[in-house]
Design an enzyme around this catalytic site. Structure first.
Site, PDB file in Angstrom:
ATOM      1  N   CYS B  86       0.840  -1.205   0.000  1.00  0.00           N
ATOM      2  CA  CYS B  86       0.000   0.000   0.000  1.00  0.00           C
ATOM      3  C   CYS B  86       0.876   1.257   0.000  1.00  0.00           C
ATOM      4  O   CYS B  86       1.541   1.523  -0.977  1.00  0.00           O
ATOM      5  CB  CYS B  86      -0.972  -0.057   1.170  1.00  0.00           C
ATOM      6  N   HIS B 203      -3.517  -5.681   1.042  1.00  0.00           N
ATOM      7  CA  HIS B 203      -2.856  -5.878   2.339  1.00  0.00           C
ATOM      8  C   HIS B 203      -2.814  -7.353   2.738  1.00  0.00           C
ATOM      9  O   HIS B 203      -3.694  -7.814   3.471  1.00  0.00           O
ATOM     10  CB  HIS B 203      -3.626  -5.107   3.415  1.00  0.00           C
ATOM     11  N   GLU B 205      -1.003  -8.648   4.939  1.00  0.00           N
ATOM     12  CA  GLU B 205      -0.812  -8.738   6.398  1.00  0.00           C
ATOM     13  C   GLU B 205      -2.138  -8.612   7.160  1.00  0.00           C
ATOM     14  O   GLU B 205      -2.199  -8.870   8.347  1.00  0.00           O
ATOM     15  CB  GLU B 205       0.210  -7.687   6.860  1.00  0.00           C
TER      16      GLU B 205
END
Lengths: 82, 231
Positions: B86, B203, B205
């Protein structure tokens, strides 16, 4: 001391969604003769330099390195003595 | 093995990345402050999402000149793996580690939702363990994720197999309606020519535990860890 007036705009080949949204809003207000709107950034820089030429070179360097991203943006510089 | 997660003023996914690596993947993970210049002992770098330096001027434009990014440039040049997520992707573009630039989302809105990704190349240290034909469900959350590259750059990306992720439908449909930001050719992630630097808008994560919606992000970190073990 010199003042550099810098205009940064998206390159002509790149669609400017903010400009497009503003143009639509202006059309809604009845400004039917407004054909195009492009939105950019205005940056004012004060530079200590011995000549206009030197001030412009510094401003140009600053634009290329940081103030504009030339992958997507163009810039213009106007120098005035203050 | 130690993974470094960079921390800039305004980073806000640094703790998510730390949690994903340290607690879910169980690997030693360290925060690295933006003023650091020493990356010795670090095996891979994660540049997390957020709004580094308040996104002032342009996303990633100021972070690019931070002391730690000079060290990351050297780290990447030596072949060290760098994953930018990002805002991390935006920083990699601004720093020239990846080609192209990021424009405002076409719809001019910040977009936060689950999207679907097709892996276009498993030939990177971040994607080698993603099962073939697996469509990944991973969230996006950004206002400037509209990837742009000029024709020449795009041609090079395709020729060198540098487009790593594209936005697709839940069953892998090629349809720009599934593109959340207007990115050119539905591009969600690219790598550099040496294939050790990857930037992606989604994302992974935040997709590490199925109770939170998806665990597909684990494939990316599993790939990275496996490559570090065998390296």
């Amino acid at each position: 001391m010199y003042k550099a007036l810098v205009n940064v705009t998206l390159r002509k080949s790149i669609l400017d969604p903010k400009g497009k949204a503003a143009r639509e809003a202006l059309h809604n207000l009845g400004y039917s003769t407004i054909e195009d709107v492009r939105i950019g950034k205005f940056i004012e820089i004060n530079i200590k330099a011995d000549s206009e030429k030197e001030a412009e070179a510094i401003a140009r360097d600053a634009c290329s390195k940081l103030l504009a991203n030339q992958v997507m943006e163009d810039f213009t510089i106007q120098i005035t003595k203050v | 093995m130690t993974i470094g997660v960079l921390v800039f003023p305004g980073s806000n996914c640094d703790h998510d990345a730390y949690h994903a690596l340290k607690h879910v993947m169980g690997v030693e993970t360290k925060f690295i402050f933006h003023k650091e210049t020493d990356l010795s002992g670090i095996d891979a770098i994660i540049i997390p999402g957020g709004f580094s330096y308040g996104d002032y001027l342009r996303s990633g434009a100021i972070a690019r000149f931070s002391p730690v990014m000079q060290a990351v440039q050297e780290f990447a040049a030596k072949g060290g793996p760098v994953l930018g997520i990002c805002n991390g992707f935006q920083i990699l573009l601004e720093s020239g580690l990846l080609p192209g630039a990021m424009l405002h989302n076409q719809q001019l809105r910040f977009t936060c939702k689950q999207i679907y990704l097709r892996t276009e190349s498993r030939n990177t240290v971040f994607t080698s363990e993603i099962p073939q034909n697996k469509i990944l469900k991973v969230p996006v959350a950004h206002g400037e994720g509209n990837y742009y590259a000029d024709e020449e750059t795009l041609k090079k990306l395709i020729e060198n197999d540098q487009i790593i992720f594209r936005y697709v439908g839940p069953n892998g449909e090629n349809d720009s309606n599934y593109n959340p930001n207007g990115a050119i050719q539905n591009i969600a992630g690219i790598c550099n020519e040496s294939r050790n630097v990857l930037g992606m808008m989604p994302h992974p994560e935040r997709a590490m535990e199925s109770i939170l919606g998806s665990s597909d992000g684990k494939y990316i970190f599993e790939s990275l860890l496996k490559s570090l073990i065998t390296a």
